[in-house]
Design a protein around this motif. Sequence first.
Motif, PDB file in Angstrom:
ATOM      1  N   MET A  97     -70.527   7.663  -8.333  1.00 13.90           N
ATOM      2  CA  MET A  97     -69.175   8.182  -8.519  1.00 13.90           C
ATOM      3  C   MET A  97     -69.097   9.024  -9.792  1.00 13.90           C
ATOM      4  O   MET A  97     -68.505  10.113  -9.796  1.00 13.90           O
ATOM      5  CB  MET A  97     -68.192   7.019  -8.584  1.00 13.90           C
ATOM      6  N   ALA A  98     -69.708   8.544 -10.879  1.00  7.30           N
ATOM      7  CA  ALA A  98     -69.680   9.301 -12.133  1.00  7.30           C
ATOM      8  C   ALA A  98     -70.445  10.614 -11.998  1.00  7.30           C
ATOM      9  O   ALA A  98     -70.044  11.632 -12.577  1.00  7.30           O
ATOM     10  CB  ALA A  98     -70.246   8.458 -13.272  1.00  7.30           C
ATOM     11  N   ASP A  99     -71.565  10.604 -11.255  1.00  3.31           N
ATOM     12  CA  ASP A  99     -72.291  11.849 -10.994  1.00  3.31           C
ATOM     13  C   ASP A  99     -71.377  12.893 -10.356  1.00  3.31           C
ATOM     14  O   ASP A  99     -71.334  14.056 -10.775  1.00  3.31           O
ATOM     15  CB  ASP A  99     -73.467  11.599 -10.035  1.00  3.31           C
ATOM     16  N   ALA A 100     -70.682  12.464  -9.299  1.00  2.00           N
ATOM     17  CA  ALA A 100     -69.835  13.388  -8.547  1.00  2.00           C
ATOM     18  C   ALA A 100     -68.694  13.919  -9.417  1.00  2.00           C
ATOM     19  O   ALA A 100     -68.369  15.109  -9.375  1.00  2.00           O
ATOM     20  CB  ALA A 100     -69.275  12.695  -7.303  1.00  2.00           C
ATOM     21  N   LEU A 101     -68.089  13.044 -10.218  1.00  2.82           N
ATOM     22  CA  LEU A 101     -66.992  13.484 -11.083  1.00  2.82           C
ATOM     23  C   LEU A 101     -67.485  14.417 -12.177  1.00  2.82           C
ATOM     24  O   LEU A 101     -66.843  15.439 -12.477  1.00  2.82           O
ATOM     25  CB  LEU A 101     -66.303  12.261 -11.691  1.00  2.82           C
ATOM     26  N   ALA A 102     -68.621  14.091 -12.782  1.00  2.00           N
ATOM     27  CA  ALA A 102     -69.173  14.971 -13.821  1.00  2.00           C
ATOM     28  C   ALA A 102     -69.516  16.332 -13.242  1.00  2.00           C
ATOM     29  O   ALA A 102     -69.284  17.378 -13.882  1.00  2.00           O
ATOM     30  CB  ALA A 102     -70.405  14.324 -14.449  1.00  2.00           C
ATOM     31  N   ALA A 104     -68.020  17.834 -10.975  1.00  2.00           N
ATOM     32  CA  ALA A 104     -66.782  18.569 -10.706  1.00  2.00           C
ATOM     33  C   ALA A 104     -66.040  18.933 -11.987  1.00  2.00           C
ATOM     34  O   ALA A 104     -64.900  19.396 -11.933  1.00  2.00           O
ATOM     35  CB  ALA A 104     -65.868  17.736  -9.802  1.00  2.00           C
ATOM     36  N   GLY A 105     -66.668  18.731 -13.143  1.00  2.00           N
ATOM     37  CA  GLY A 105     -66.080  19.157 -14.405  1.00  2.00           C
ATOM     38  C   GLY A 105     -65.335  18.086 -15.164  1.00  2.00           C
ATOM     39  O   GLY A 105     -64.711  18.381 -16.192  1.00  2.00           O
ATOM     40  N   TYR A 106     -65.374  16.853 -14.714  1.00  2.00           N
ATOM     41  CA  TYR A 106     -64.708  15.777 -15.439  1.00  2.00           C
ATOM     42  C   TYR A 106     -65.556  15.329 -16.627  1.00  2.00           C
ATOM     43  O   TYR A 106     -66.788  15.261 -16.535  1.00  2.00           O
ATOM     44  CB  TYR A 106     -64.481  14.567 -14.524  1.00  2.00           C
ATOM     45  N   VAL A 107     -64.886  15.007 -17.727  1.00  2.00           N
ATOM     46  CA  VAL A 107     -65.541  14.275 -18.809  1.00  2.00           C
ATOM     47  C   VAL A 107     -65.579  12.822 -18.368  1.00  2.00           C
ATOM     48  O   VAL A 107     -64.535  12.203 -18.141  1.00  2.00           O
ATOM     49  CB  VAL A 107     -64.776  14.415 -20.134  1.00  2.00           C
ATOM     50  N   THR A 108     -66.768  12.275 -18.230  1.00  2.00           N
ATOM     51  CA  THR A 108     -66.923  10.911 -17.736  1.00  2.00           C
ATOM     52  C   THR A 108     -67.300  10.000 -18.899  1.00  2.00           C
ATOM     53  O   THR A 108     -68.246  10.266 -19.635  1.00  2.00           O
ATOM     54  CB  THR A 108     -68.002  10.847 -16.654  1.00  2.00           C
ATOM     55  N   ALA A 109     -66.540   8.915 -19.049  1.00  2.00           N
ATOM     56  CA  ALA A 109     -66.771   7.985 -20.156  1.00  2.00           C
ATOM     57  C   ALA A 109     -66.672   6.563 -19.636  1.00  2.00           C
ATOM     58  O   ALA A 109     -65.849   6.258 -18.757  1.00  2.00           O
ATOM     59  CB  ALA A 109     -65.758   8.213 -21.277  1.00  2.00           C
ATOM     60  N   ARG A 171     -60.590  10.683 -28.142  1.00  2.00           N
ATOM     61  CA  ARG A 171     -61.555  11.783 -28.228  1.00  2.00           C
ATOM     62  C   ARG A 171     -61.600  12.660 -26.984  1.00  2.00           C
ATOM     63  O   ARG A 171     -62.073  13.792 -27.051  1.00  2.00           O
ATOM     64  CB  ARG A 171     -62.952  11.214 -28.521  1.00  2.00           C
ATOM     65  N   ILE A 172     -61.154  12.134 -25.847  1.00  2.00           N
ATOM     66  CA  ILE A 172     -61.321  12.896 -24.602  1.00  2.00           C
ATOM     67  C   ILE A 172     -60.003  13.307 -23.952  1.00  2.00           C
ATOM     68  O   ILE A 172     -60.009  14.015 -22.946  1.00  2.00           O
ATOM     69  CB  ILE A 172     -62.151  12.089 -23.577  1.00  2.00           C
ATOM     70  N   TYR A 173     -58.864  12.900 -24.513  1.00  2.00           N
ATOM     71  CA  TYR A 173     -57.596  13.059 -23.794  1.00  2.00           C
ATOM     72  C   TYR A 173     -57.201  14.515 -23.564  1.00  2.00           C
ATOM     73  O   TYR A 173     -56.384  14.808 -22.685  1.00  2.00           O
ATOM     74  CB  TYR A 173     -56.473  12.310 -24.525  1.00  2.00           C
ATOM     75  N   THR A 174     -57.755  15.445 -24.336  1.00  2.00           N
ATOM     76  CA  THR A 174     -57.383  16.857 -24.160  1.00  2.00           C
ATOM     77  C   THR A 174     -58.139  17.508 -23.011  1.00  2.00           C
ATOM     78  O   THR A 174     -57.855  18.659 -22.660  1.00  2.00           O
ATOM     79  CB  THR A 174     -57.659  17.651 -25.452  1.00  2.00           C
ATOM     80  N   GLU A 175     -59.084  16.792 -22.409  1.00  2.00           N
ATOM     81  CA  GLU A 175     -59.852  17.333 -21.294  1.00  2.00           C
ATOM     82  C   GLU A 175     -59.553  16.532 -20.031  1.00  2.00           C
ATOM     83  O   GLU A 175     -58.942  15.458 -20.082  1.00  2.00           O
ATOM     84  CB  GLU A 175     -61.349  17.280 -21.615  1.00  2.00           C
ATOM     85  N   LYS A 176     -59.991  17.048 -18.900  1.00  2.00           N
ATOM     86  CA  LYS A 176     -59.866  16.322 -17.642  1.00  2.00           C
ATOM     87  C   LYS A 176     -60.893  15.183 -17.656  1.00  2.00           C
ATOM     88  O   LYS A 176     -62.088  15.440 -17.778  1.00  2.00           O
ATOM     89  CB  LYS A 176     -60.133  17.278 -16.472  1.00  2.00           C
ATOM     90  N   PHE A 177     -60.424  13.931 -17.531  1.00  2.00           N
ATOM     91  CA  PHE A 177     -61.352  12.829 -17.791  1.00  2.00           C
ATOM     92  C   PHE A 177     -61.291  11.743 -16.731  1.00  2.00           C
ATOM     93  O   PHE A 177     -60.283  11.547 -16.039  1.00  2.00           O
ATOM     94  CB  PHE A 177     -61.098  12.220 -19.176  1.00  2.00           C
ATOM     95  N   PHE A 178     -62.414  11.021 -16.648  1.00  2.00           N
ATOM     96  CA  PHE A 178     -62.520   9.762 -15.923  1.00  2.00           C
ATOM     97  C   PHE A 178     -63.030   8.725 -16.913  1.00  2.00           C
ATOM     98  O   PHE A 178     -64.069   8.917 -17.550  1.00  2.00           O
ATOM     99  CB  PHE A 178     -63.499   9.870 -14.751  1.00  2.00           C
ATOM    100  N   LEU A 179     -62.278   7.635 -17.059  1.00  2.00           N
ATOM    101  CA  LEU A 179     -62.661   6.574 -17.992  1.00  2.00           C
ATOM    102  C   LEU A 179     -62.807   5.268 -17.237  1.00  2.00           C
ATOM    103  O   LEU A 179     -61.871   4.813 -16.563  1.00  2.00           O
ATOM    104  CB  LEU A 179     -61.600   6.409 -19.094  1.00  2.00           C
ATOM    105  N   LEU A 180     -63.975   4.654 -17.332  1.00  2.00           N
ATOM    106  CA  LEU A 180     -64.232   3.317 -16.818  1.00  2.00           C
ATOM    107  C   LEU A 180     -64.136   2.322 -17.960  1.00  2.00           C
ATOM    108  O   LEU A 180     -64.784   2.495 -18.996  1.00  2.00           O
ATOM    109  CB  LEU A 180     -65.623   3.248 -16.198  1.00  2.00           C
ATOM    110  N   ILE A 181     -63.322   1.280 -17.773  1.00  2.00           N
ATOM    111  CA  ILE A 181     -63.266   0.150 -18.703  1.00  2.00           C
ATOM    112  C   ILE A 181     -63.632  -1.088 -17.893  1.00  2.00           C
ATOM    113  O   ILE A 181     -62.955  -1.413 -16.914  1.00  2.00           O
ATOM    114  CB  ILE A 181     -61.873  -0.023 -19.331  1.00  2.00           C
ATOM    115  N   ASP A 182     -64.707  -1.758 -18.288  1.00  2.00           N
ATOM    116  CA  ASP A 182     -65.170  -2.916 -17.530  1.00  2.00           C
ATOM    117  C   ASP A 182     -65.207  -4.124 -18.457  1.00  2.00           C
ATOM    118  O   ASP A 182     -66.041  -4.210 -19.359  1.00  2.00           O
ATOM    119  CB  ASP A 182     -66.559  -2.639 -16.944  1.00  2.00           C
TER     120      ASP A 182
END
Length: 469
Positions: A97-102, A104-109, A171-182
Amino acid sequence: MNVVLIVVDTLRRDRLSFYRDEAVRELNQSRKSYEVPWEDQLAYTPSLDALARRATVFDNYYAASFPTMPARGDYSTGKMCFSYMTWEPLSRGELTMADALAGAGYVTAGVVDTPFYQKNGYGYDRGFRYFKDMGSQANYLDLSLPNNARYSEYEFCAPETFTEAEKVLERIYTEKFFLLIDSWDPHEPWDPPEWYGRRYKQDYEGPAVLPPYSYYQKAGLTDHDLEVARAGFQGETTMVDRFIGRIVERLETLGVAEDTAIVLVSDHGFHFGEHGGLFGKMIREQIRSFAGDPMEDWLRSPLYEELVHVPMMIALPDQRQQRRVSDLVSAADLMPTILDLAGVELPEGLRIHGRSMAGFARGEPAKGREMVVSAVPLMNPGQDLAIVDSYYRVVRDFQPATVTVPDWSMLYSARGEPVELYHLASDPRQQKNVAEENPGIVREIHGRYVELLRELKVAPHLLEPRSEL
């Protein structure tokens, strides 16, 4: 749209007020939590309650692969990993999932404290531009460090993890992002600050009671031990809830709440004395090898509702009222659902087992599944496999898969093995096995299960003993 995925390990669905009826909620409001019988005792979760009031709540979301890392394999790949993986590293050929989002231009964290994402080269951090493995839970698996060695709540694992996630958001809120918190809490060992535990046991002081992964009385534990464990679990649930609320607030203060979807799930629940005293996720027995070393075997371990019927909600930024979804949904559906919310398409030709459920959250016409399957990695007796952690143990018995259809739950392992069937509408706690009275329903559900295994291309040596009753 930004997406925040919050995974809370071992979160029991039946402890959350928005999954219980009005009578149970009123009982908890009228009495102290420690005065409410365990069967109806709710965790104090004001942050989750508030989020649920403006979210799409899935009433019948079920685990697919069980437990911790097999479940995260489902989340990462959109596949039912129990059909071809054990507790093991992700294959290099898997698109995550992170591969696909990255791509597509997402900042993945990702910020995680579940201690297996990177251990032994597991590779569950693949596709993340920024990934923080806190390492904190591994430190506290050794219970020789007492709670009083931590000077503040903020030194406990979940608070550290969510606080770090807040910093990442800055640090990432100004960009299009995906954030995982586990968050591994409220996974055992349950050792919350005492003020959380005392809500559920008036004289709570700990220390943590480790589950025997067996019947608690047979393992030498007392009713008091079980009460302490339950209070610790509930206390950690409340602690995690507090810090989920901080993430929601941080999105608001950063000014991105109106552009961010929040998805919350759990991987599985836990048995705390239900079903004859089961205390743990599975049943194991300690033996000794010919060399005299202690070893453990896995025995038949039924996956009842407390384990596999788990919470899920999606809060879209423009949603103001709660929606309820009664359709069956599988954990394998999480990956395509998040990609759909983010507007990211899967590569053409990629075959996954999941399907997007984002339409439910948008209020669009949507359809869930007719059947869901929850299972540990498929195996046969005599195999030496990793199932619940990185350690290899011998599987002594066939392990039952739980097959859920509307109104019914069937636990089936292999040809000639015991079958359990429960009518969930009238027996949600699965107290009366009605398999013998309903052979036609057993045959029908089993046939659909075998059909799914064939569709999943399960290896012949695993399929053959499961192909008949």
